[in-house]
Write a protein that holds these residues in place. Structure first.
Motif, PDB file in Angstrom:
ATOM      1  N   GLU A   6     135.556  58.566  84.429  1.00 19.53           N
ATOM      2  CA  GLU A   6     134.836  57.651  85.109  1.00 19.53           C
ATOM      3  C   GLU A   6     134.180  56.836  83.880  1.00 19.53           C
ATOM      4  O   GLU A   6     133.839  57.186  82.867  1.00 19.53           O
ATOM      5  CB  GLU A   6     133.783  58.248  86.155  1.00 19.53           C
ATOM      6  CG  GLU A   6     133.136  57.067  86.682  1.00 19.53           C
ATOM      7  CD  GLU A   6     132.078  57.549  87.700  1.00 19.53           C
ATOM      8  OE1 GLU A   6     130.764  57.897  87.217  1.00 19.53           O
ATOM      9  OE2 GLU A   6     132.506  58.024  88.845  1.00 19.53           O
ATOM     10  N   VAL A   7     134.365  55.466  84.013  1.00 16.10           N
ATOM     11  CA  VAL A   7     133.433  54.865  83.285  1.00 16.10           C
ATOM     12  C   VAL A   7     132.234  55.005  83.136  1.00 16.10           C
ATOM     13  O   VAL A   7     131.495  55.512  83.886  1.00 16.10           O
ATOM     14  CB  VAL A   7     133.603  53.062  83.596  1.00 16.10           C
ATOM     15  CG1 VAL A   7     135.042  52.415  83.601  1.00 16.10           C
ATOM     16  CG2 VAL A   7     132.825  52.763  84.868  1.00 16.10           C
ATOM     17  N   GLU A  11     129.884  51.079  79.528  1.00 13.05           N
ATOM     18  CA  GLU A  11     130.950  50.054  79.843  1.00 13.05           C
ATOM     19  C   GLU A  11     130.770  49.167  80.687  1.00 13.05           C
ATOM     20  O   GLU A  11     131.403  48.089  80.877  1.00 13.05           O
ATOM     21  CB  GLU A  11     132.182  50.933  80.180  1.00 13.05           C
ATOM     22  CG  GLU A  11     132.701  51.886  78.855  1.00 13.05           C
ATOM     23  CD  GLU A  11     133.427  53.105  79.565  1.00 13.05           C
ATOM     24  OE1 GLU A  11     134.694  52.714  79.159  1.00 13.05           O
ATOM     25  OE2 GLU A  11     133.056  54.101  80.103  1.00 13.05           O
ATOM     26  N   LEU A  12     129.573  49.174  81.413  1.00 14.40           N
ATOM     27  CA  LEU A  12     129.088  48.173  82.422  1.00 14.40           C
ATOM     28  C   LEU A  12     128.112  47.208  81.779  1.00 14.40           C
ATOM     29  O   LEU A  12     127.672  46.314  82.564  1.00 14.40           O
ATOM     30  CB  LEU A  12     128.531  48.788  83.493  1.00 14.40           C
ATOM     31  CG  LEU A  12     129.782  49.710  84.117  1.00 14.40           C
ATOM     32  CD1 LEU A  12     129.114  50.451  85.628  1.00 14.40           C
ATOM     33  CD2 LEU A  12     130.935  48.752  84.856  1.00 14.40           C
ATOM     34  N   LEU A  13     127.589  47.369  80.702  1.00 10.12           N
ATOM     35  CA  LEU A  13     126.489  46.775  80.134  1.00 10.12           C
ATOM     36  C   LEU A  13     126.774  45.108  79.876  1.00 10.12           C
ATOM     37  O   LEU A  13     126.064  44.233  80.172  1.00 10.12           O
ATOM     38  CB  LEU A  13     126.152  47.056  78.836  1.00 10.12           C
ATOM     39  CG  LEU A  13     125.085  48.310  78.932  1.00 10.12           C
ATOM     40  CD1 LEU A  13     124.858  49.001  77.432  1.00 10.12           C
ATOM     41  CD2 LEU A  13     123.849  48.062  79.601  1.00 10.12           C
ATOM     42  N   LEU A  29     128.857  51.196  92.770  1.00  9.13           N
ATOM     43  CA  LEU A  29     130.432  51.250  92.675  1.00  9.13           C
ATOM     44  C   LEU A  29     130.682  52.836  93.157  1.00  9.13           C
ATOM     45  O   LEU A  29     131.557  53.030  93.928  1.00  9.13           O
ATOM     46  CB  LEU A  29     130.759  51.304  91.123  1.00  9.13           C
ATOM     47  CG  LEU A  29     130.581  49.856  90.531  1.00  9.13           C
ATOM     48  CD1 LEU A  29     131.152  49.622  89.120  1.00  9.13           C
ATOM     49  CD2 LEU A  29     131.750  49.020  91.325  1.00  9.13           C
ATOM     50  N   ARG A  30     129.878  53.855  92.874  1.00  6.23           N
ATOM     51  CA  ARG A  30     130.151  55.188  93.340  1.00  6.23           C
ATOM     52  C   ARG A  30     129.836  55.212  94.846  1.00  6.23           C
ATOM     53  O   ARG A  30     130.946  55.752  95.751  1.00  6.23           O
ATOM     54  CB  ARG A  30     129.182  56.184  92.786  1.00  6.23           C
ATOM     55  CG  ARG A  30     129.639  56.465  91.139  1.00  6.23           C
ATOM     56  CD  ARG A  30     128.541  57.416  90.602  1.00  6.23           C
ATOM     57  NE  ARG A  30     128.780  57.864  89.533  1.00  6.23           N
ATOM     58  CZ  ARG A  30     127.826  58.209  88.501  1.00  6.23           C
ATOM     59  NH1 ARG A  30     126.727  58.211  88.821  1.00  6.23           N
ATOM     60  NH2 ARG A  30     128.123  58.439  87.439  1.00  6.23           N
ATOM     61  N   VAL A  47     137.410  49.763  89.248  1.00  9.29           N
ATOM     62  CA  VAL A  47     136.413  49.524  88.103  1.00  9.29           C
ATOM     63  C   VAL A  47     135.986  50.917  87.473  1.00  9.29           C
ATOM     64  O   VAL A  47     135.921  51.161  86.317  1.00  9.29           O
ATOM     65  CB  VAL A  47     134.912  48.853  88.513  1.00  9.29           C
ATOM     66  CG1 VAL A  47     134.073  48.819  87.467  1.00  9.29           C
ATOM     67  CG2 VAL A  47     135.565  47.502  89.102  1.00  9.29           C
ATOM     68  N   LEU A  48     135.662  52.131  88.590  1.00  9.30           N
ATOM     69  CA  LEU A  48     135.426  53.395  87.946  1.00  9.30           C
ATOM     70  C   LEU A  48     136.354  53.829  86.880  1.00  9.30           C
ATOM     71  O   LEU A  48     135.951  54.745  86.181  1.00  9.30           O
ATOM     72  CB  LEU A  48     135.055  53.942  88.973  1.00  9.30           C
ATOM     73  CG  LEU A  48     133.584  53.807  89.909  1.00  9.30           C
ATOM     74  CD1 LEU A  48     133.464  54.803  90.954  1.00  9.30           C
ATOM     75  CD2 LEU A  48     132.492  54.099  88.898  1.00  9.30           C
ATOM     76  N   ARG A  49     137.683  53.844  87.593  1.00  8.61           N
ATOM     77  CA  ARG A  49     138.599  54.528  86.605  1.00  8.61           C
ATOM     78  C   ARG A  49     139.029  53.529  85.587  1.00  8.61           C
ATOM     79  O   ARG A  49     140.155  53.994  84.731  1.00  8.61           O
ATOM     80  CB  ARG A  49     139.715  54.589  87.495  1.00  8.61           C
ATOM     81  CG  ARG A  49     139.370  55.553  88.859  1.00  8.61           C
ATOM     82  CD  ARG A  49     139.057  57.004  88.324  1.00  8.61           C
ATOM     83  NE  ARG A  49     138.341  57.764  89.359  1.00  8.61           N
ATOM     84  CZ  ARG A  49     137.180  58.403  89.390  1.00  8.61           C
ATOM     85  NH1 ARG A  49     136.467  58.326  88.219  1.00  8.61           N
ATOM     86  NH2 ARG A  49     136.704  59.080  90.267  1.00  8.61           N
TER      87      ARG A  49
END
Length: 163
Positions: A6-7, A11-13, A29-30, A47-49
């Motif tokens: 999972e990201v 990585e979402l910054l 997202l989760r 997105v998570l993967r």
């Protein structure tokens, strides 16, 4: 990166701009990844993967339409509920906020190592009774969907910056 992991927040910054927003986006997202809408599940899992960047997901017309459709359903449900239901939801949201704030204080005390271990989606997610549309600064704006409620003691904190 589609290697099964999972990201992370870092990585979402790029889209979230700061760590608190990245943490909140990761939790959202989760939540979406296990929700009832298949289009939003697909987007969130992508997105998570790492199969899809957050920027791609949030600019894709199909995913955007699904997000707005879900928000519209929440808005309509808020408009249809009674004043008693709105007050009850506001009280539950206040309890949830206090628990969330206590969890954040514990995270600050334990540092980054403890935060990674404790960063479960359930710590930020309101219970199944729904936390959106109460008397907070969520989808209903700063006054909620029913206007200001008697349960609040001052203006709500808006984690997403000025509107």
């Amino acid at each position: 990166m589609s290697d099964g992991r999972e990201v992370g927040q870092g990585e979402l910054l790029g889209v979230a701009k700061d760590e608190e927003r990245a943490r909140s986006l990761l939790r959202a997202l989760r939540t979406l990844s296990t929700g009832p809408d298949p289009k939003l599940r697909d987007m969130a899992n992508g997105v998570l993967r790492g199969r899809l960047s957050a920027e791609q997901a949030f600019t894709d017309p199909e995913y955007t339409a699904a997000l707005f459709s879900g928000a519209d359903k929440v808005r309509r449900a808020g408009e249809l509920r009674s004043d008693a239901e709105a007050r009850e939801a506001g009280a539950r949201f206040g309890e949830w906020q206090r628990a969330r704030d206590a969890e954040r204080e514990r995270e600050e005390e334990t540092g980054p190592e403890g935060r990674q271990q404790q960063d479960g989606a359930s710590a930020e997610r309101p219970a199944a009774h729904g936390g959106l549309g109460g008397t907070h600064g969520g989808l209903g704006g700063t006054q909620g969907l029913r206007g200001p409620g008697p349960l609040r003691g001052g203006p709500p904190r808006n984690r997403f910056g000025p509107r």
